[in-house]
Design a protein around this motif. Structure first.
Motif, PDB file in Angstrom:
ATOM      1  N   UNK A 239       0.812  -1.225   0.000  1.00 53.10           N
ATOM      2  CA  UNK A 239       0.000   0.000   0.000  1.00 53.10           C
ATOM      3  C   UNK A 239       0.838   1.264   0.000  1.00 53.10           C
ATOM      4  N   UNK A 240       2.087   1.179   0.445  1.00 56.76           N
ATOM      5  CA  UNK A 240       2.897   2.372   0.664  1.00 56.76           C
ATOM      6  C   UNK A 240       4.075   2.380  -0.306  1.00 56.76           C
ATOM      7  N   UNK A 241       4.059   3.331  -1.235  1.00 59.14           N
ATOM      8  CA  UNK A 241       5.144   3.447  -2.208  1.00 59.14           C
ATOM      9  C   UNK A 241       5.640   4.886  -2.326  1.00 59.14           C
ATOM     10  N   UNK A 242       5.264   5.734  -1.363  1.00 60.40           N
ATOM     11  CA  UNK A 242       5.686   7.140  -1.372  1.00 60.40           C
ATOM     12  C   UNK A 242       7.102   7.227  -0.806  1.00 60.40           C
ATOM     13  N   UNK A 243       8.044   7.656  -1.632  1.00 57.40           N
ATOM     14  CA  UNK A 243       9.445   7.711  -1.196  1.00 57.40           C
ATOM     15  C   UNK A 243       9.704   8.815  -0.180  1.00 57.40           C
ATOM     16  N   UNK A 244       8.750   9.749  -0.019  1.00 54.86           N
ATOM     17  CA  UNK A 244       8.915  10.809   0.976  1.00 54.86           C
ATOM     18  C   UNK A 244       8.521  10.356   2.377  1.00 54.86           C
ATOM     19  N   UNK A 245       7.996   9.146   2.482  1.00 53.51           N
ATOM     20  CA  UNK A 245       7.591   8.597   3.766  1.00 53.51           C
ATOM     21  C   UNK A 245       8.579   7.550   4.228  1.00 53.51           C
ATOM     22  N   UNK A 246       8.753   7.456   5.529  1.00 51.54           N
ATOM     23  CA  UNK A 246       9.507   6.350   6.112  1.00 51.54           C
ATOM     24  C   UNK A 246       8.477   5.374   6.668  1.00 51.54           C
ATOM     25  N   UNK A 247       8.492   4.152   6.164  1.00 54.56           N
ATOM     26  CA  UNK A 247       7.435   3.195   6.492  1.00 54.56           C
ATOM     27  C   UNK A 247       8.025   1.813   6.707  1.00 54.56           C
ATOM     28  N   UNK A 248       7.425   1.078   7.629  1.00 52.03           N
ATOM     29  CA  UNK A 248       7.809  -0.301   7.850  1.00 52.03           C
ATOM     30  C   UNK A 248       6.622  -1.090   8.365  1.00 52.03           C
ATOM     31  N   UNK A 249       6.572  -2.372   8.030  1.00 50.44           N
ATOM     32  CA  UNK A 249       5.507  -3.251   8.497  1.00 50.44           C
ATOM     33  C   UNK A 249       6.096  -4.608   8.846  1.00 50.44           C
ATOM     34  N   UNK A 250       5.554  -5.223   9.876  1.00 50.87           N
ATOM     35  CA  UNK A 250       6.081  -6.507  10.314  1.00 50.87           C
ATOM     36  C   UNK A 250       5.008  -7.272  11.078  1.00 50.87           C
ATOM     37  N   UNK A 251       5.318  -8.519  11.427  1.00 47.99           N
ATOM     38  CA  UNK A 251       4.464  -9.353  12.255  1.00 47.99           C
ATOM     39  C   UNK A 251       5.172  -9.574  13.586  1.00 47.99           C
ATOM     40  N   UNK A 252       4.486  -9.276  14.690  1.00 44.27           N
ATOM     41  CA  UNK A 252       5.028  -9.495  16.032  1.00 44.27           C
ATOM     42  C   UNK A 252       4.056 -10.390  16.799  1.00 44.27           C
ATOM     43  N   UNK A 253       4.475 -11.620  17.078  1.00 44.08           N
ATOM     44  CA  UNK A 253       3.604 -12.558  17.804  1.00 44.08           C
ATOM     45  C   UNK A 253       2.203 -12.648  17.195  1.00 44.08           C
ATOM     46  N   UNK A 254       2.163 -12.652  15.874  1.00 40.63           N
ATOM     47  CA  UNK A 254       0.888 -12.781  15.171  1.00 40.63           C
ATOM     48  C   UNK A 254       0.143 -11.483  14.967  1.00 40.63           C
ATOM     49  N   UNK A 255       0.692 -10.358  15.457  1.00 42.96           N
ATOM     50  CA  UNK A 255       0.062  -9.042  15.286  1.00 42.96           C
ATOM     51  C   UNK A 255       0.710  -8.329  14.110  1.00 42.96           C
ATOM     52  N   UNK A 256      -0.099  -7.823  13.191  1.00 47.90           N
ATOM     53  CA  UNK A 256       0.403  -7.043  12.058  1.00 47.90           C
ATOM     54  C   UNK A 256       0.553  -5.592  12.495  1.00 47.90           C
ATOM     55  N   UNK A 257       1.771  -5.062  12.409  1.00 47.43           N
ATOM     56  CA  UNK A 257       2.057  -3.704  12.852  1.00 47.43           C
ATOM     57  C   UNK A 257       2.660  -2.905  11.702  1.00 47.43           C
ATOM     58  N   UNK A 258       2.119  -1.724  11.455  1.00 50.65           N
ATOM     59  CA  UNK A 258       2.670  -0.808  10.464  1.00 50.65           C
ATOM     60  C   UNK A 258       2.997   0.521  11.114  1.00 50.65           C
ATOM     61  N   UNK A 259       4.100   1.151  10.664  1.00 52.38           N
ATOM     62  CA  UNK A 259       4.511   2.438  11.229  1.00 52.38           C
ATOM     63  C   UNK A 259       4.908   3.405  10.113  1.00 52.38           C
ATOM     64  N   UNK A 260       4.578   4.678  10.345  1.00 54.29           N
ATOM     65  CA  UNK A 260       4.917   5.740   9.407  1.00 54.29           C
ATOM     66  C   UNK A 260       5.666   6.853  10.130  1.00 54.29           C
ATOM     67  N   UNK A 261       6.598   7.485   9.428  1.00 52.46           N
ATOM     68  CA  UNK A 261       7.207   8.749   9.827  1.00 52.46           C
ATOM     69  C   UNK A 261       7.212   9.656   8.605  1.00 52.46           C
TER      70      UNK A 261
END
Length: 296
Positions: A239-261
């Motif tokens: 979903x995130x392809x904007x190069x001006x954003x810092x973004x990461x997504x991962x799975x932690x103990x079965x929880x999907x977490x996404x973060x933006x800066x």
């Protein structure tokens, strides 16, 4: 997370305007508790308790959306010493969307902390969606927020938060203050994710540090709790392809977490909204379009 009516709107409604930190002595202590249940007629309201300045309204849901509740803070924002408590729950097989009416403002404090406690619970087969607007932190604001989530196996929950460090539209930044934003997620009572952001004192140093926010002054977090959350990691990343954003997504103990800066708050908001729409469609079968309130 909650919507706020602007001070000018509050004056027009005949309600008191927010006090400055030096004027506030005891602070406001608002609460909202909502329980939704599933029955023969689908999801209905089982219980509602609210005390000023928190209000919960139930607008007509958009086509294809679950029962929708709008969260409103009628005071115009929080100052030092204020506290809000929100407790939202959907029962077994119930479905609910809780959306903030507008951006939330945390005003300057003369020393006391403002506090927000949020509890979200989804029953087996239930769906709870907690869609925020921005939390705007004024310079010298002091905020402690705790979000506590519990979802048993079979339940699903999508929740998020957006933090903006200063009134960026006016070129302002939060230079000093306190931000303590803590998340706890449990599956059937067992803690599976605990995360906290803690910034105190010189906020500018943290925002500008390359090892910190790297010049960004807007941040967002999204969490999806579901039995099959891991299969949606690729969906979120795509979903995130904007190069001006810092973004990461991962799975932690079965929880999907996404973060933006981001340095551009509007760009972050657009990206967050697109990702939210894709996830609510993929995880819950809901429309990709977010409710109208979120776009006002």
């Amino acid at each position: 997370m909650f919507g706020v009516i602007s001070p000018s709107d509050v004056i027009g409604m005949g309600l008191p305007t927010p006090l400055s930190g030096s004027q506030s002595t005891t602070g406001m202590h608002g609460s909202a508790r909502v329980r939704l249940r599933s029955g023969e007629n689908g999801t209905t309201l089982e219980d509602l308790h609210q005390s000023s300045p928190l209000r919960v309204l139930f607008p007509i849901a958009a086509d294809g959306d679950p029962l929708t509740a709008a969260l409103i803070t009628t005071s115009g924002g929080l100052v030092g010493g204020d506290s809000l408590t929100v407790d939202l729950a959907v029962g077994e097989n119930a479905q609910g969307l809780f959306v903030a009416q507008a951006a939330e403002k945390i005003y300057r404090s003369t020393g006391a902390d403002g506090r927000i406690d949020v509890r979200l619970t989804a029953g087996p087969g239930g769906w709870l969606e907690f869609l925020p607007q921005e939390t705007i932190l004024f310079d010298n604001a002091r905020l402690r927020r705790n979000t506590d989530i519990d979802v048993p196996p079979g339940g699903r929950l999508l929740a998020g938060e957006i933090l903006v460090f200063g009134r960026t539209a006016r070129g302002e930044r939060m230079a000093r203050g306190l931000v303590r934003d803590s998340w706890k997620i449990r599956r059937g009572g067992r803690l599976v994710w605990h995360d906290a952001l803690h910034l105190d004192g010189d906020i500018t140093a943290h925002l500008d540090n390359p090892a910190g926010f790297g010049g960004c002054h807007a941040a967002a977090t999204l969490a999806l709790v579901a039995d099959d959350a891991s299969r949606l990691l690729a969906v979120l990343r795509s979903c995130v392809d904007d190069t001006d954003l810092r973004f990461g997504a991962t799975i932690v103990n079965g929880i999907l977490v996404g973060r933006w800066l981001a340095a551009d708050t509007l760009a972050l908001r657009r990206s967050f909204g697109i990702a939210w729409g894709e996830l609510r469609a993929a995880a819950g079968g809901w429309p990709k379009t977010l409710p109208r309130l979120w776009h006002i």
